[in-house]
Design an enzyme around this catalytic site. Sequence first.
Site, PDB file in Angstrom:
ATOM      1  N   ASP A 343       6.899 -32.077 -49.195  1.00  0.00           N
ATOM      2  CA  ASP A 343       8.015 -32.557 -48.181  1.00  0.00           C
ATOM      3  C   ASP A 343       9.293 -31.724 -48.302  1.00  0.00           C
ATOM      4  OD1 ASP A 343       5.815 -34.249 -46.858  1.00  0.00           O
ATOM      5  OD2 ASP A 343       6.553 -35.647 -48.666  1.00  0.00           O
ATOM      6  N   GLY A 344       9.284 -30.833 -49.365  1.00  0.00           N
ATOM      7  CA  GLY A 344      10.431 -29.845 -49.492  1.00  0.00           C
ATOM      8  C   GLY A 344      10.505 -29.584 -50.928  1.00  0.00           C
ATOM      9  N   SER A 368      14.906 -30.478 -47.874  1.00  0.00           N
ATOM     10  CA  SER A 368      14.384 -31.778 -47.939  1.00  0.00           C
ATOM     11  C   SER A 368      13.889 -31.955 -46.196  1.00  0.00           C
ATOM     12  CB  SER A 368      14.906 -32.888 -48.500  1.00  0.00           C
ATOM     13  OG  SER A 368      14.242 -33.910 -48.395  1.00  0.00           O
ATOM     14  N   ARG A 369      12.522 -31.891 -46.165  1.00  0.00           N
ATOM     15  CA  ARG A 369      12.281 -31.845 -44.620  1.00  0.00           C
ATOM     16  C   ARG A 369      12.380 -33.360 -44.151  1.00  0.00           C
ATOM     17  NH1 ARG A 369       8.456 -28.665 -47.305  1.00  0.00           N
ATOM     18  NH2 ARG A 369       8.753 -26.276 -46.783  1.00  0.00           N
ATOM     19  N   ILE A 370      12.191 -34.269 -44.877  1.00  0.00           N
ATOM     20  CA  ILE A 370      12.009 -35.503 -44.450  1.00  0.00           C
ATOM     21  C   ILE A 370      13.191 -36.653 -44.978  1.00  0.00           C
ATOM     22  CG2 ILE A 370       9.636 -35.448 -43.711  1.00  0.00           C
ATOM     23  CD1 ILE A 370       9.091 -37.137 -46.268  1.00  0.00           C
TER      24      ILE A 370
END
Length: 502
Positions: A343-344, A368-370
Site C-alpha cells: 500500500d506504499g 503511503s496510498r492509504i
Amino acid sequence: MTADKTDSADSLLQQQKAWLTHYRPALRVSEQGYVVSVGDGISWISGLPTAAIDDVLLFEDGSRGLVFDLTDSSVGAVLLHATDQLTAGTGVTLSGRQLSLPVGDALLGRVIDPLGTPLDGEAAPKCDAYQRLLQDSPGIVERDFVHQPLYSGCKVVDTLIPIGRGQRQLIVGDEGLGRSSLALDTLINQRGQQVPCVYVLIGQKRSTVIDTIELLRRYDAMDYTTLVVAEASALPGLQHLAPFAGCAIAEYWMHRGLHTLVVYDDLSTHAKTYRELSLLLRRPPGREAYPGDIFSIHAGLLERATCLNATQGGGSMTALPIVETQQGEIAAYIPTNLISITDGQTYLDAELFSGGFRPAIDIGKSVSRIGGKAQHPVIKQEAGRLKLDYLQFLELEVFTRFGARLEAAMERSIKRGRLLRELFKQDRLSPCSIEFQLAWMVAYNDGLIDNRTPAQIPRLLSELQTAVASSGLTLEEGRERWAEKLTDWLADTLTTQPEESR
C-alpha cells in the site's frame, strides 16, 4: 504387587477396553515411499502417489520434509529437519496433516524458529492453539477500511508518509541505509500501545540476530515481541517458511481483536531462497532466474495483513516488509513486484544518507496510498502544508547551486526549507510522541521559528519536547490551544540560545 503397580495395571486395562470399544475392523491402506536422492536441503521421493503440495512428510530417521513439487513419478520435498542418517533408501510416510506451529501469548519475549522450536535456550512455550503456516488471506467481506494510525515515532513517516493499522508499507533501499533501523524504531515505539509484534529475520548472520535481540531487550521491547529466526546457516526450507510463520503468529492475535505489527527482514533474501529451492527442484526459471510464481508467493503472504471489520473482532495486522535494492535501482524485479503488492513504500536514498540526512527517506519517491485516511485530522492538516513547502524547497534549492540571484520571496522559502530539513532530522532509537510532532509542525507552519538558524534547531527541539511532555496536552485540545501554548513557550523558555549557535 504394590498399590502403585496395581493402579498402573488397572489404568492400562481401562485404556485397552476403551480402544476396543471404538475399534472397527476395516481395510487400512498406507503408503510407504523411499528417498531417491537427497542434498542441498531438498529430497526426491518415490512411492507416495497421493502426496499433495504442502503435505508434511515423516522420514524413518526422524527427519521431516514438506512437499514442494510433484512429477509423474516422484515427489520433490524441502527438508525442514535433517539428521545425519538421512540417505537414499530411507523410508518416508505421509503425516496426514498440514504444517502448523504453536501460537499464543506464551510466544511473547521468545526467540523461535519457523516451526516453533525455541532458540533462546528456554523450555518450549506452552501454547494451547496451533495456526497453519500456509493458508488463505481473509476474504473481502471480512475486511474493513484502514482507519486507525500506527505511529512509528519517526517524524518524516508519521507526518508525510503515515502508516495505518492494517496497512502493508514497504521499506526499500540499498544495504546499510537504515532499513532495519527504521523498522526497529517503529517496533520499539509500540511499547505501551498494546500491540504485540513479530520480527522475522530471514537468512541473517548470527551476529545480526544477536544484535537485534540485545537491542530489543535494552529498550524493553521483548516483552511484547516474538522473534522468528531462520539464520543464514538454517536449511533453505526453514528460510522460506520464516515469513509465513511470523504471519501465522500475528494472525492469531489479529483474529482475537488485537492490533499487531509484523516485520519481514528481508524479502529479498526470501526471494533468493525460493529461487534456489525452485532451481534445485528443476522448475523452469523466469526473469532473473526467479520462478514464475514468485509474485503470487509474496502476494499470498502480504495479503494476509489487513484490518478486520467489527464482526470479525476488529483486529488488524500491519506488515512492514523490507526489500533491498542494488545501486538504488528501484525498478528491479523483486522491488517492483513488492511495490505493486503493498500500500506504499518508504524509500531510503544513498545520497541523502551520505549528506548526513537521517533517516535518509526520499520524500519524492516515498508514498503511503492509504495511510492518510488513518491520520488524525489535525495532524493531516498540518502535514499537508508541510509537505507542500518541503517539495517546493527541494525544487528551489537546485537554483542556488548555479549562483543565480533569487527574489526575496524565494530566499525566504529556501531559508524556511532549510529549517524544515533540520526539523526532519532524527537520531536512531529516539522515537517522538505524536503530540511533540504536532507541536513542531504548528510552530513551523505559523512561522514561530523563522528567526532561528539551522544550527539552533536541535536544541530548540530538545527543549520543545520537554515542554510538550510536561504540559499534558493532547491532540484533542484543538489547534488554537496548541498555537497559543507554543507562542508562550517559544517566547518565554526557548529564546535564549548559546552564542556559538547564533
